[in-house]
Design an enzyme around this catalytic site. Structure first.
Site, PDB file in Angstrom:
ATOM      1  N   LYS A   1      45.481  51.227  47.928  1.00 33.43           N
ATOM      2  CA  LYS A   1      44.685  51.307  49.151  1.00 33.43           C
ATOM      3  C   LYS A   1      45.562  51.085  50.380  1.00 33.43           C
ATOM      4  O   LYS A   1      45.517  51.850  51.347  1.00 33.43           O
ATOM      5  CB  LYS A   1      43.547  50.291  49.112  1.00 33.43           C
TER       6      LYS A   1
ATOM      7  N   GLU B   1      53.654  45.685  42.975  1.00 29.90           N
ATOM      8  CA  GLU B   1      53.920  46.348  41.703  1.00 29.90           C
ATOM      9  C   GLU B   1      53.854  47.865  41.854  1.00 29.90           C
ATOM     10  O   GLU B   1      54.732  48.595  41.377  1.00 29.90           O
ATOM     11  CB  GLU B   1      52.906  45.894  40.641  1.00 29.90           C
TER      12      GLU B   1
ATOM     13  N   GLY C   1      38.349  47.524  43.859  1.00 29.59           N
ATOM     14  CA  GLY C   1      39.234  48.239  42.942  1.00 29.59           C
ATOM     15  C   GLY C   1      38.663  48.393  41.556  1.00 29.59           C
ATOM     16  O   GLY C   1      38.770  49.454  40.933  1.00 29.59           O
ATOM     17  N   ARG C   2      38.024  47.344  41.028  1.00 32.55           N
ATOM     18  CA  ARG C   2      37.507  47.402  39.655  1.00 32.55           C
ATOM     19  C   ARG C   2      36.231  48.230  39.559  1.00 32.55           C
ATOM     20  O   ARG C   2      35.699  48.442  38.471  1.00 32.55           O
ATOM     21  CB  ARG C   2      37.285  45.989  39.125  1.00 32.55           C
TER      22      ARG C   2
ATOM     23  N   GLU D   1      37.202  39.331  36.765  1.00 33.65           N
ATOM     24  CA  GLU D   1      37.604  39.286  38.168  1.00 33.65           C
ATOM     25  C   GLU D   1      36.370  39.169  39.060  1.00 33.65           C
ATOM     26  O   GLU D   1      36.427  38.574  40.136  1.00 33.65           O
ATOM     27  CB  GLU D   1      38.420  40.525  38.535  1.00 33.65           C
TER      28      GLU D   1
ATOM     29  N   HIS E   1      39.053  43.714  10.302  1.00 32.65           N
ATOM     30  CA  HIS E   1      40.176  43.228   9.501  1.00 32.65           C
ATOM     31  C   HIS E   1      41.099  42.338  10.335  1.00 32.65           C
ATOM     32  O   HIS E   1      42.248  42.136   9.982  1.00 32.65           O
ATOM     33  CB  HIS E   1      40.940  44.414   8.920  1.00 32.65           C
TER      34      HIS E   1
ATOM     35  N   LYS F   1      50.649  35.850  43.833  1.00 38.39           N
ATOM     36  CA  LYS F   1      51.400  36.872  44.573  1.00 38.39           C
ATOM     37  C   LYS F   1      52.242  36.230  45.677  1.00 38.39           C
ATOM     38  O   LYS F   1      53.412  36.576  45.869  1.00 38.39           O
ATOM     39  CB  LYS F   1      50.443  37.892  45.196  1.00 38.39           C
TER      40      LYS F   1
END
Length: 549
Positions: free
Chosen positions: A213, A219, A274-275, A360, A391, A511
């Site tokens: 954005k 990152e 964002g999510r 979040e 399993h 951050k």
């Protein structure tokens, strides 16, 4: 609860909450065996259906009184007002003073959703049309790379919602994707992620989508600059960037500075978290993979569930029911987690996507009022596809000491029919929900001739709750409905807990500290007294042993 403020009274002081606490004590030891034995129609009665999804919630540790009290809690906590405020465009993200309008991303043209007096639906459709035009040009070969070759590889670079949503959607809809194109995703700042994602790709046939954005995320922009170097290392012409990079951003200045033509910048808005953004321009890689028509079908599925959530009575409202059940186990029966178990390999990344969506959003310990909450909030969401998980961790689900409510997701038709595979898969799904609910008594084990010393080890207590979500087949539309189901379930939980499900301040502190540590690791500054003794010692050890240290 007001549309944007805190609760009128502490949640734990509401009559419904107190009644639920007392009710939980009375049914804590009531077994699902008893509930089903006493109500032969329970399996069909406790079910609801909407937007292509069938929800069987009969295998939950609830009675009709439990549901009545949970629905009363929703009323007393002002859930309806909170829902109306979101759909109306009120600034319910109170800490950032923003509306929360992911529902506008899938609103049909002609609807009106206002932000500061402006209808945002036309903006959404303008970006969708721009995405469609671009995707069609790439998919039919009209968009050429710098050397005149068509694009065969697409690499999405983002993190958080700019990665988890696109990755999940691509994997979920891989059946519908272009098989002559390669789609890869880079999110981790670990150089291995970029190295492996670009291994074997040719720069002249590769398109990078940079999703940020602000176009400043550490990152994402680190990986973006590495991608730029990788591309120019092969093509050796700065002008190549404009043919091999596009941006999903709002920062035109930084996009242009990077070398991307702002005509190839796809916009999204600060009223989309964002999510919650996989159906915005963040989903450009999804549209490139499956095509505009399938992307539109996915949006239609989202919208169908939005409308169901907005209009259906709470007692038949799938997201409300799932949200209330999650709260019931979290706050009254002591559960700490929710397992999401899709019996479809295409949904292998769906639990990881839900981890961000749920945790979040509702990993908060402060109420909208600014006061600390005095009750548990967001549970941990986790899971793996069936039958793999059977399993792995199902042993703990069946015979462990922890209460773990489960959501099972299945489909009546497979996308890849192959012999008996789908019947065997679905038989396992149904068997697991039955085994978890009813278990096996010691007498049943003895009747099988098991030696007495092994009886305790082969007894299954049962009474382990689950939801089962069934759809006809995994289509783009059903994926949209399924994601929106969980979006609104998460909203329901956060609304009742009176927390802000739409900020994420918890990701910021790490951050900030990382920015301070970076120059110390690179030898530009000394750790000094700015850290605790452990962190300082770790920095010194890393510097002494890392390359160039």
């Amino acid at each position: 609860m007001s549309s944007g403020g805190g609760a009128a009274a502490p949640l734990t002081n509401t009559p419904a909450w107190r009644a639920l606490e007392a009710h939980a004590d009375t049914i804590r030891n009531l077994h699902l065996r008893q509930l089903f034995a006493g109500d032969p129609g329970r399996g069909e009665r406790l079910a609801a259906e909407a937007a292509g999804l069938y929800l069987d919630y009969s295998k939950n540790r609830i009675t009709d009184e439990t549901l009545t009290l949970l629905l009363r809690l929703a009323e007393e906590a002002g859930l309806r007002a909170r829902m109306d405020a979101m759909f109306r465009g009120d600034k319910i993200n109170v800490t950032e003073q923003r509306p929360v309008l992911h529902v506008a991303l899938r609103a049909p043209m002609g609807e009106s959703i206002l932000v500061d007096g402006q209808n945002v639906v036309p903006q959404v459709h303008s970006v969708l049309r721009k995405m469609e035009d671009f995707c069609l040009r790439v998919r039919d070969g009209a968009w050429k790379g710098h050397t005149g070759k068509p694009i065969l590889n697409v690499v999405n670079i983002g993190i958080g919602g700019s990665d988890l949503g696109p990755v999940m959607a691509y994997e979920a809809l891989r059946h519908y994707s272009r098989r002559d194109m390669t789609f890869r995703f880079v999110s981790n700042i670990d150089g291995t992620d970029f190295t492996e994602a670009t291994r074997g790709l040719r720069a002249e046939e590769t398109l990078f989508i940079i999703s940020s954005k602000t176009f400043t995320t550490l990152e994402t922009m680190t990986n973006a600059r590495t991608a730029r170097d990788w591309c120019l290392g092969a093509l050796r012409d700065e002008s190549a960037v404009a043919r091999h990079f596009v941006a999903v951003s709002t920062n035109a200045g930084e996009v242009a500075k990077f070398g991307i033509d702002t005509a190839n910048m796809f916009e999204f808005w600060d009223w989309v978290g964002g999510r919650y953004s996989m159906d915005s321009a963040i989903g450009l890689s999804t549209m490139l993979a499956v095509g505009p028509a399938h992307f539109r079908a996915m949006l239609a599925g989202f919208h169908a569930m939005d409308e169901h959530f907005r209009t259906a009575p709470f007692e038949r409202n799938l997201p409300v029911l799932m949200g209330l059940l999650a709260l019931w186990y979290n706050n009254f029966l002591g559960a700490q987690t929710v397992a999401v178990l899709p019996y479809d390999q295409y949904l292998k990344r769906f639990p990881a996507y839900l981890q961000q969506l749920a945790m979040e959003s509702n990993g908060k310990g402060t109420a909208l009022s600014g006061e600390p909450v005095n009750y548990q909030t967001g549970p941990v969401y986790w899971g793996e596809p069936g039958t793999n998980g059977q399993h792995s961790f199902y042993q703990l689900l069946h015979q462990g000491t922890k209460l773990i409510p489960c959501d099972f997701i299945g489909f009546c038709e497979p996308l890849n029919p192959l012999g008996r595979h789908h019947d065997l898969l679905t038989a396992n799904l149904f068997a697991q929900t039955e085994a978890l609910a009813f278990g096996k008594t010691a007498d049943e084990v003895r009747a099988e001739g098991v030696p007495e010393r092994l009886v305790p080890h082969r007894t299954f207590p049962g009474n382990r709750p689950s939801n089962t979500i069934l759809a006809q087949r995994l289509t783009p539309e059903i994926l949209g409905s399924l994601v929106a189901l969980y979006e609104h379930s998460v909203f329901t939980q956060g609304a009742l807990w009176a927390i802000d499900s739409f900020d994420q301040w918890g990701v910021q502190l790490g951050k900030v500290l990382a920015e301070r540590i970076i120059p110390q690791l690179e030898g530009q500054a000394s750790p000094g007294p700015s850290h605790d003794s452990s962190t300082s010692a770790l920095i010194r050890r890393y510097r002494a042993r890392s390359k160039g240290g």
